[in-house]
Design a protein around this motif. Structure first.
Motif, short mmCIF file in Angstrom:
data_model
loop_
_atom_site.label_atom_id
_atom_site.label_comp_id
_atom_site.label_asym_id
_atom_site.label_seq_id
_atom_site.Cartn_x
_atom_site.Cartn_y
_atom_site.Cartn_z
N UNK A 129 38.11 34.50 32.10
CA UNK A 129 36.94 35.31 32.49
C UNK A 129 36.69 35.35 34.00
N UNK A 130 37.29 34.43 34.77
CA UNK A 130 37.03 34.49 36.22
C UNK A 130 37.95 35.49 36.94
N UNK A 131 38.93 36.03 36.26
CA UNK A 131 39.84 37.00 36.90
C UNK A 131 39.12 38.34 37.10
N UNK A 132 39.23 38.90 38.32
CA UNK A 132 38.59 40.21 38.58
C UNK A 132 39.62 41.34 38.71
N UNK A 133 40.88 40.99 39.02
CA UNK A 133 41.93 42.01 39.07
C UNK A 133 43.20 41.51 38.38
#
Ligand SMILES: Nc1ncnc2c1ncn2[C@@H]1O[C@H](COP(=O)(O)OP(=O)(O)O)[C@@H](O)[C@H]1O
Ligand SMILES: [Mg+2]
Length: 272
Positions: A129-133
């Protein structure tokens, strides 16, 4: 009633970009590595998915072949989770799910599976869930692996080399994007086209730029990636060019591209 507790910052939505072009050698992998690094440098949490059996993105990010115990093959085949494959890189906030030659066999194995076009989309439901790309480095073909990438992506980013036949393959790619949008992934858009290996001293390069901009208008990024020897040297050191030589023209161009990419999506840069 209001609470005194500080409001947590809103979660940044995950964006999934497929780097696709069925031509080889146009800069897909170089762009996956260096746009990924540049996005991480400006504060994004980036995961590169290596979906090319050649594994060049994994090598260029310094992941030794022997260190690839769990690869995108096992993940796509349902034998491992995405989290088991993801490894950190030397770049803070940038990780990679590496590939091996095993991916070559997956094409055939997947052909018989009912969810063959959505394997990657299903895998990416398990992204941290911490991945943004998520940047997906596609193989140089419009095969089932690339179809999986397009079916999973929010948008496609097309690296286009400034050479005579640049536009020839673009129409076919755009048709494939249309087909995937119609049949598999209605939300798929074209994030943009990035001109790579631009050489201002070469008249042909300049002409190709004019043609592509005339044909695709503002879908083409302002930023062009110049042909730059430091960019081509960096992978043999297992490093993104931004770590190898931050000041060189190639690194600076990838930093500009990263800010154009997030601006285009209406995202405010996060502080690194
Ligand atoms: N801006 C650039 N300047 C110089 N060489 C480049 C540049 N971009 C890519 N290359 C080189 O061109 C070759 C093909 O690039 P690559 O990213 O592997 O293409 P693809 O993934 O589309 O096959 C590689 O050897 C790479 O190092
Ligand atoms: Mg490649």
């Amino acid at each position: 009633m209001t609470s005194d507790a500080p409001t947590p910052p809103p979660a940044r939505p995950l964006r999934i970009l497929a780097l696709a072009n069925q031509k080889g050698g146009v800069g897909k992998t170089t762009t996956a590595i260096n746009l990924g690094t540049a996005l991480a440098a400006i504060g994004e949490q980036v995961l590169v998915i290596d979906l090319d059996p050649q594994g060049n993105a994994s090598t260029g990010l310094g992941i030794d072949r022997r260190a690839r115990r769990v690869s995108t093959y096992e993940v796509m085949a349902g034998e491992a989770t995405l989290a088991q494959a993801v490894v950190p890189t030397a770049v803070p906030r940038l990780s990679v799910a590496p590939s091996t030659m095993d991916l070559l066999g997956l094409e055939l194995e997947m052909a018989a599976m009912p969810d063959r076009s959505h394997r990657l989309r299903n895998v990416l439901r398990g992204v941290s869930p911490d991945i943004t790309y998520v940047l997906i480095d596609c193989p140089p073909s419009l095969n089932l692996l690339t179809i999986n990438a397009l079916a999973a992506a929010d948008a496609v980013l097309v690296p286009l080399q400034c050479e005579f036949f640049a536009l020839e393959g673009l129409s076919q790619l755009l048709r494939t994007v249309e087909q995937v949008r119609g049949a598999l992934n209605p939300r798929l858009t074209i994030q943009g086209i990035v001109l790579t290996m631009f050489d201002p001293r070469n008249n042909l390069s300049t002409q190709v730029v004019a043609d592509v901009r005339g044909f695709m208008g503002d879908k083409v990024y302002e930023t062009m990636i110049p042909r730059n020897v430091r960019v081509s040297e960096a992978p043999s050191h297992g490093k993104p060019v931004l770590l190898y030589d931050l000041k060189c023209a190639g690194s600076q161009a990838y930093l500009r591209l990263a800010s154009e990419v997030i601006q285009r999506e209406g995202r405010v840069p996060v502080a690194a």
